[in-house]
Design an enzyme around this catalytic site. Structure first.
Site, short mmCIF file in Angstrom:
data_model
loop_
_atom_site.label_atom_id
_atom_site.label_comp_id
_atom_site.label_asym_id
_atom_site.label_seq_id
_atom_site.Cartn_x
_atom_site.Cartn_y
_atom_site.Cartn_z
N ASP A 24 0.83 -1.21 0.00
CA ASP A 24 0.00 0.00 0.00
C ASP A 24 0.86 1.25 0.00
O ASP A 24 1.28 1.69 1.05
CB ASP A 24 -0.92 -0.06 1.22
CG ASP A 24 -2.00 1.00 1.22
OD1 ASP A 24 -2.09 1.75 0.23
OD2 ASP A 24 -2.73 1.10 2.22
N GLU A 58 -2.42 10.45 0.60
CA GLU A 58 -3.66 9.65 0.47
C GLU A 58 -4.09 9.08 1.81
O GLU A 58 -5.28 8.96 2.09
CB GLU A 58 -3.44 8.52 -0.55
CG GLU A 58 -4.72 7.78 -0.95
CD GLU A 58 -5.17 6.69 0.01
OE1 GLU A 58 -6.36 6.34 0.01
OE2 GLU A 58 -4.33 6.16 0.78
N GLU A 59 -3.09 8.70 2.62
CA GLU A 59 -3.41 8.02 3.88
C GLU A 59 -3.96 8.97 4.94
O GLU A 59 -4.43 8.53 5.98
CB GLU A 59 -2.16 7.31 4.43
CG GLU A 59 -1.60 6.22 3.52
CD GLU A 59 -2.48 4.98 3.47
OE1 GLU A 59 -3.55 4.96 4.10
OE2 GLU A 59 -2.09 4.01 2.78
#
Ligand SMILES: *[C@@H]1O[C@H](CO)[C@@H](O)[C@H](O)[C@H]1NC(C)=O
Length: 397
Positions: free
Chosen positions: A128, A159-160
């Site tokens: 990821d 994004e996280e």
């Protein structure tokens, strides 16, 4: 499906004079030896550079120079100081297809490893989403020429932690226009994702009044109020929007804190809460929750305390295109950057590795999954492209 007759040839020529000591050759490989080795080296380098959200500077710089070395044009978009999205394209900037993923990871950093017995590859970000980034690049590099140099690559930060990178790209005044197809890379275990649940976050913040615990009636326990509020929210389980496609909306009490000591009536308390929406809209769920907590809020205010709901941004379930023959399909319960890229485009979501190990200390995937992802991204790009504009050009792929 992906007829690329030049590839085996290329690999033979390259393999003849690339006697690399690393990576080791697996007993069977889905890719030509040279391409497999390039994939492994790229993936390794990406994982070896720590890039926990908000510290993506180094990985973005390295990736930019790698893409430049592959004769792509590269632009860095500053999202915030020292944080850059990486946009790459072959010649024309406004490409028809965009292939994208993210270069940030969750904490903490775990070093890269390659198990030469099992050919399992691990480390933070190995799945990821650097497990998508590397295969996307290899897939696109081999296709550009055949597809009129009409594929762009975009690797975003953040994004996280809420998607500020993709949102910044979305709102960029210099953003290329007119993508018809956007392919997102996230761990989907090699399946095409037909949609994912929405999210809604909130914080409950309670302010009470401290007192000696022997005389609790002299204070207002913020912890008591919070416990009651959480009990009310727990009672909403099973009553929030559900759907055939995504199942139940779930509530996670992810973080709870309150008070200072067992002999003190708690003055403050806080809960961080995350919902995964299986239906409805964030607004509907917001008003359900606000209504449910109405009586508690009123009562605490009458006692001189406060109960505030701090809403975070949210979005409803996200439907995604998945009508590509030859892929297994699924739905997932995690959020992605898919809703953060505004525009009228067909969108696909695919990537190697499973979400069940992403974010864990045993994040890993098999070398074969990475290789398969190169083939799958290629097939996805070609098939989606063929369904779209390329059809008009009678493209033989
Ligand atoms: C590779 O994996 C095997 C099987 O899980 C394990 O026994 C071995 O210790 C691993 N090798 C290394 C170098 O970690």
């Amino acid at each position: 499906m992906h007829l690329l007759p030049f590839l085996p040839l290329l690999s033979l020529t390259l393999a003849a004079h690339t006697v690399q000591t690393w990576p080791p050759q697996p007993p069977t490989s889905l890719l030509p030896a040279a391409e497999s080795a390039e994939l492994l080296r790229l993936h390794r380098k990406l994982v070896e550079i720590p890039s926990i959200s908000s510290s993506e500077y180094e990985v973005a710089q390295w990736l930019a120079s790698y893409l430049r070395s592959k004769a792509l044009k590269v632009e860095l978009q500053e999202v915030s100081p020292k944080r850059y999205n990486v946009l790459a394209y072959p010649s024309k900037r406004d490409t028809n297809i965009l292939v994208t993923s993210h270069i940030d990871t969750v904490p903490p950093y775990w070093p890269y490893y390659y198990n030469e017995t099992t050919h399992v590859i691990g480390g933070r970000g190995s799945v990821d989403a650097k497990g998508s980034v590397a295969p996307q690049i290899l897939a696109v590099l081999a296709l550009e020429e055949k597809m009129f140099n009409d594929i762009g690559l975009l690797f975003v930060v953040g994004e996280e932690t809420g998607g500020d990178g993709m949102r910044a790209f979305s709102e960029w005044e210099k953003r290329p226009t007119g993508y018809d197809i956007v392919i997102f890379g996230e761990p989907t275990a090699g399946k095409l994702v037909c949609g994912h649940k929405g999210i809604l976050g909130l914080g409950l913040r309670v302010k009470g009044k401290a007192a000696h615990s022997g005389y609790p009636w002299l204070g207002v326990s913020a912890n008591d109020v919070l416990v009651e509020a959480l009990g009310t929210l727990a009672g909403l389980r099973g009553k929030l929007p559900r759907s055939e496609k995504y199942g139940e909306t779930t509530i996670n009490f992810g973080r709870i804190e309150g008070g200072v000591a067992s002999n003190v009536v708690a003055e403050t308390a806080y809960a961080g809460i995350g919902l995964r929406l299986a239906g409805g809209t964030p607004d509907e769920v917001r008003s359900t929750i606000t209504d449910a907590l109405g009586d508690i809020k009123k009562s605490v205010e009458e006692q001189g305390g406060e109960l505030d709901i701090e809403w975070r941004e949210g979005y409803g379930p996200v439907d995604i295109d998945c009508d590509i023959e030859g892929f297994e399909t699924t739905t997932v319960n995690y959020g992605t950057d898919v809703p953060n890229l505004k525009g009228d485009h067909r969108r696909f979501l695919y990537g190697p590795g499973t979400i069940f190990v992403a974010h864990s200390d045993h994040e890993a995937l098999k070398r074969r999954e990475l290789e398969q992802a190169v083939l799958d991204f290629r097939r996805l790009i070609v098939t989606a492209g063929r369904m779209d504009k390329f059809r008009e050009k009678n493209l033989e792929l």
